[in-house]
Scaffold this motif. Structure first.
Motif, mmCIF file in Angstrom:
data_model
loop_
_atom_site.group_PDB
_atom_site.id
_atom_site.type_symbol
_atom_site.label_atom_id
_atom_site.label_comp_id
_atom_site.label_asym_id
_atom_site.label_seq_id
_atom_site.Cartn_x
_atom_site.Cartn_y
_atom_site.Cartn_z
ATOM 1 N N TRP A 86 0.847 -1.200 0.000
ATOM 2 C CA TRP A 86 0.000 0.000 0.000
ATOM 3 C C TRP A 86 0.884 1.252 0.000
ATOM 4 N N PHE A 87 2.052 1.118 0.646
ATOM 5 C CA PHE A 87 2.957 2.270 0.753
ATOM 6 C C PHE A 87 4.062 2.240 -0.306
ATOM 7 N N ASP A 88 4.487 1.019 -0.684
ATOM 8 C CA ASP A 88 5.587 0.915 -1.660
ATOM 9 C C ASP A 88 5.130 1.328 -3.048
ATOM 10 N N MET A 93 -1.240 2.597 -8.417
ATOM 11 C CA MET A 93 -2.412 1.923 -7.859
ATOM 12 C C MET A 93 -3.615 2.865 -7.853
ATOM 13 N N PHE A 94 -4.722 2.385 -8.403
ATOM 14 C CA PHE A 94 -5.962 3.159 -8.331
ATOM 15 C C PHE A 94 -6.504 3.035 -6.908
ATOM 16 N N ASP A 198 14.070 -10.473 -13.532
ATOM 17 C CA ASP A 198 14.153 -9.760 -12.267
ATOM 18 C C ASP A 198 12.921 -10.084 -11.421
ATOM 19 N N THR A 199 13.112 -10.223 -10.129
ATOM 20 C CA THR A 199 11.949 -10.480 -9.279
ATOM 21 C C THR A 199 11.240 -9.190 -8.921
ATOM 22 N N GLY A 200 11.928 -8.069 -9.106
ATOM 23 C CA GLY A 200 11.297 -6.780 -8.866
ATOM 24 C C GLY A 200 10.725 -6.679 -7.471
ATOM 25 N N MET A 201 9.627 -5.947 -7.356
ATOM 26 C CA MET A 201 9.029 -5.752 -6.044
ATOM 27 C C MET A 201 8.144 -6.933 -5.648
ATOM 28 N N MET A 202 8.060 -7.957 -6.510
ATOM 29 C CA MET A 202 7.303 -9.131 -6.133
ATOM 30 C C MET A 202 8.012 -9.850 -5.001
#
Length: 563
Positions: A86-88, A93-94, A198-202
RNA sequence: CGGGGCGUAGCGCAGUCCGGCUAGCGCACCUGCUUUGGGAGCAGGGGGUCGGAGGUUCGAAUCCUCUCGCCCCGACCA
């Protein structure tokens, strides 16, 4: 289906906003219309294609024991807050509030909701493993929607999630998906690669992407024909081509007035860029970092970021303050207390670099002798570089990401307390994986890979119809008309999906439209041929025409793979 | 978010720099005749107030300000 009753608004001229081939053709052939940036309407033909793709997805997911569910698109903020996303996640994000003032969001992916469900319902290792999937709308407020259907703000995604009791279990679930994905993309008629990604933010450790090569693709992938190494440039390693050096070069300064960039100094001193060390000062959270690259290499910001966390380029005043040097004349020598990260290609060789004093560069610079550094691959892999595994020459291709698979581990299960009791009664977090496929991207990639000047050429499995019957001059020839209808009924009875162009239009228009729409096989019924007892079976891709007896059509189609 | 481009009839465009008669062209659409195996020909016809708002001017599609939208490059892309 009768073409005269179906809404297929083909247009002759391409709307000017389209640049990607798939976008142009989908608009022209009447598959989609754009509502707003990144928002598309699927017209009857377009939706039939998506439906066919989804059918394949369901068959292959069900085949590995995955179970279809449906999750809300509208979601409460709570789970997203618990995982921190929610913060990252920022503007992408809508977000909205409900009438009670509660924070809500529109789902951009469903790790949170799926894990929440698992946390409520999974108690015991006996309930594991599980694989749950859905084919659902996702919403992301993309910074830049583009290329038609390829990057939109609202899109359909097949997303599945695996829940396992052990790492071995996760590997099995991952392998099941890997194999299913290969079958899916093969069935959809796509050329594709599975690449390391890349795993990214997942979060998580291991991830792969499925990439359909196309000039409209947004990603560059690195391929080794010799050993099969395949990776997204985001993570690809490489060994830059070797350079030769004059080992006798003395360690001394040379005057380089007003020559700051590698390019300028290279030309001035008549030395190739690979004889230089590029020194880039960056400001990371922990403080300044000096990144060293060979002069002909590019800094890979993501690779460096994995070492230092987020950073930004240092400003000119900062460079003077921190290093005591003017920008353009930085060298790695003689700096105290600053972190230096160097690309491994610099371990050997004799280089030219900034002399740490204005308008001078230094020759004869050697790693270990003249400077110390931490060695990490921080350059961008490029075509022609050596493969990090086998050394053979690498190739670069542009590609569309059509699917991805992630080994998530316990990031979400820990955050949302999704735990189970193991055989000895101890509580453990569920080990998760997540796996996505974009049906619209499959459709777009299929067009990118299969079209010609006249229009789309659908792979059999995802074509909106199996065959198009084109009676010519039917209005004036009852024989042609009844032959067309006889054939239509006959094929329909067999379960073949048939589109009959029963419009009262000139032959040219029907034939052009048929090529544009791209159904892989056409049966053309003309008066002259029919009098001799023949119709034409035409292959959309090869344009090859065979005269056949109408009665032979079902078998001929079957033989051509048009079922 | 930074840079660039574009909004004129359903679609594709000209006109805008350098304000001036009823705002044009092609395609599509409607009517009639002819035509009918690769987007037909002729004749006639309908349709736009120039993305929006404000301003300058005797006069604005055209100049100025603001604003909305779309596309492209980059950043971003969970």
């Amino acid at each position: 289906m009768r073409l005269s009753k179906m809404f297929i608004p083909t247009v002759r001229e391409t709307p000017s906003e389209a640049t990607a081939e798939s976008h142009k053709l989908m608009l022209r052939a009447g598959y989609v219309r754009q509502l707003a940036a990144g928002l598309y309407i699927y017209l009857p033909l377009g939706w039939r294609v998506i439906t066919r793709i989804n059918r394949i997805l369901r068959e292959e997911m069900d085949a590995i024991g995955a179970q279809e569910v449906s999750m809300p698109v509208l979601q409460p903020a709570e789970q997203w807050q618990q995982t921190g996303r929610w913060f990252d996640i920022k503007e992408e994000m809508f977000r909205l509030k409900d009438r009670g003032g509660r924070d809500m969001c529109l789902g951009m992916t469903h790790e949170e909701t799926m894990t929440w469900l698992a946390s409520r319902e999974i108690r015991s290792y006996r309930q594991l493993p599980q694989i749950w999937y859905q084919i659902q709308t996702k919403l992301r407020d993309e910074a830049r929607p583009k290329s038609g259907i390829l990057r939109t703000r609202e899109f359909l995604m097949k997303d599945s999630y695996s829940f396992d009791a052990s790492v071995e279990g996760l590997r099995e679930s991952y392998k099941l998906h890997e194999d299913a994905y290969h079958r899916i993309f093969t069935r959809c008629g796509l050329k594709f690669y599975q690449v390391e990604s890349d795993t990214g933010m997942m979060g998580g450790a291991i991830a792969h992407e499925f990439m359909a090569p196309s000039p409209s693709g947004e990603d560059d992938i690195i391929l080794c024909a010799a050993c099969g190494y395949q990776a997204n440039v985001e993570v690809a390693g490489s060994v830059p081509p070797a350079a030769s050096f004059d080992e006798e070069t003395p360690y001394e300064d040379v005057h380089t007035p007003e020559k700051r960039t590698v390019e300028e100094v290279s030309r001035f001193l008549k030395e190739p860029p690979e004889h230089f060390i590029k020194s880039i000062l960056l400001i990371a959270g922990e403080g300044p970092v000096l990144a060293l690259l060979r002069g002909d290499q590019q800094l890979h910001e993501k690779k460096l970021q994995r070492l230092t966390g987020p950073f930004r380029a240092a400003g000119k005043p900062e460079i003077r303050e921190i290093l005591g040097v003017e920008a353009g004349f930085i060298g790695p020598m003689d700096h105290e207390g600053i972190r230096i990260i160097a690309d491994p290609v610099l371990r050997t060789g004799v280089y030219i670099t900034g002399a740490n004093k204005p308008h001078h560069h230094r020759k004869g610079v050697r790693a270990a002798v003249n400077f110390q550094a931490a060695w990490h691959d921080i350059h961008v892999a490029a075509g022609g570089d050596g493969c990090p595994r086998c050394g053979a020459a690498l190739r670069v291709e542009k590609a569309i990401e059509i699917g991805n698979i992630f080994q998530l581990g316990t990031k979400y299960s820990k955050a949302l307390n999704a735990v189970f009791l193991n055989e000895s009664g101890a509580e453990e977090p569920i080990i998760m994986g997540s796996y996505g496929i974009g049906p619209a991207r499959i459709a777009a990639a299929a067009i990118e890979q299969n079209h010609d000047r006249d229009g789309i050429i659908w792979p059999d499995a995802i074509s909106p119809f199996d065959v198009e019957i084109i009676p010519l001059g039917a209005g004036d020839s009852p024989e042609v008309e009844s032959a067309a209808w006889d054939l239509y009924r006959e094929l329909d009875k067999n379960g073949t999906e048939v589109l009959l162009d029963d419009r009262d239009l000139r032959a040219g228009v029907k034939l052009k439209d048929a090529d544009l729409i791209g159904i892989p096989r056409q049966i053309i019924i003309g008066e002259r041929n029919l009098k001799e007892g023949f119709v034409e079976l035409k292959d959309r891709r090869t344009k090859e025409v065979r005269r056949i007896r109408p009665a032979m059509a079902p078998d001929a189609l079957k033989a051509a793979g048009g079922e």
